[in-house]
Write a protein that holds these residues in place. Structure first.
Motif, PDB file in Angstrom:
ATOM      1  N   ALA A  53       0.929  -1.245  -0.007  1.00 33.23           N
ATOM      2  CA  ALA A  53       0.047   0.011  -0.112  1.00 33.23           C
ATOM      3  C   ALA A  53       0.961   1.189  -0.009  1.00 33.23           C
ATOM      4  N   ASP A  54       1.899   1.114   0.536  1.00 32.17           N
ATOM      5  CA  ASP A  54       3.025   2.343   0.574  1.00 32.17           C
ATOM      6  C   ASP A  54       3.769   2.637  -0.834  1.00 32.17           C
ATOM      7  N   GLY A  55       3.473   1.408  -1.661  1.00 34.50           N
ATOM      8  CA  GLY A  55       4.324   1.518  -2.995  1.00 34.50           C
ATOM      9  C   GLY A  55       5.606   0.857  -2.882  1.00 34.50           C
ATOM     10  N   LYS A  56       6.125   0.295  -1.690  1.00 31.30           N
ATOM     11  CA  LYS A  56       7.173  -0.492  -1.570  1.00 31.30           C
ATOM     12  C   LYS A  56       7.098  -1.762  -2.146  1.00 31.30           C
ATOM     13  N   LYS A  57       7.931  -2.292  -2.880  1.00 28.54           N
ATOM     14  CA  LYS A  57       7.981  -3.477  -3.568  1.00 28.54           C
ATOM     15  C   LYS A  57       8.642  -4.550  -2.633  1.00 28.54           C
ATOM     16  N   GLU A  58       8.219  -5.851  -2.646  1.00 32.29           N
ATOM     17  CA  GLU A  58       8.453  -6.786  -1.564  1.00 32.29           C
ATOM     18  C   GLU A  58       8.152  -8.207  -2.088  1.00 32.29           C
TER      19      GLU A  58
END
Length: 130
Positions: A53-58
């Motif tokens: 949701a924060d745009g961070k890829k994981e």
């Protein structure tokens, strides 16, 4: 039973959970028909990159259920539940395993929220005890 999720997601309702508007990629508690438990069969377990949701890829572990349009992101709690139900920690042995998808209220990130949880049906539990 998987068609219940798909039909629920497709039917127009007079009321719409707001998360259906913003969380459309992966299964969430809002996708269960009327918030009721549903029986599903595991088709695949994969590790794939997702965008939070924060745009961070994981990387995340995803479960595809037979007949379902959306995959479910599996956390450690649900991974442990599947391993117990399948009687194996090896994900290759999880294909074809039947589970029940349910909603549980949990504390996460300082809030009380609804979360998807995986459990076995009573007959599976009885077989584990024998």
């Amino acid at each position: 039973m998987t068609n219940q999720i798909n039909k629920h997601m497709e039917t127009q309702q007079t009321q719409t959970h707001w998360k259906k508007l913003v969380n459309t990629t992966y299964l969430g508690s809002w996708d269960l028909p009327n918030g009721k438990d549903i029986n599903l069969t595991i088709e695949t377990i994969t590790k794939e990159p997702i965008t939070g949701a924060d745009g961070k890829k994981e990387d995340a572990v995803l479960c595809q259920f037979k007949g379902a349009k959306k995959k479910m992101i599996l956390n450690k709690t649900n991974l442990k539940s599947i391993a117990k139900i399948a009687k194996s920690p090896m994900i290759e042995n999880w294909v074809g395993v039947q589970i029940i998808l349910t909603i549980e209220t949990v504390k996460a990130f300082g809030e009380i929220v609804e979360a998807l949880r995986i459990k076995s049906d009573n007959s599976q539990l009885k077989n584990l005890v024998k």
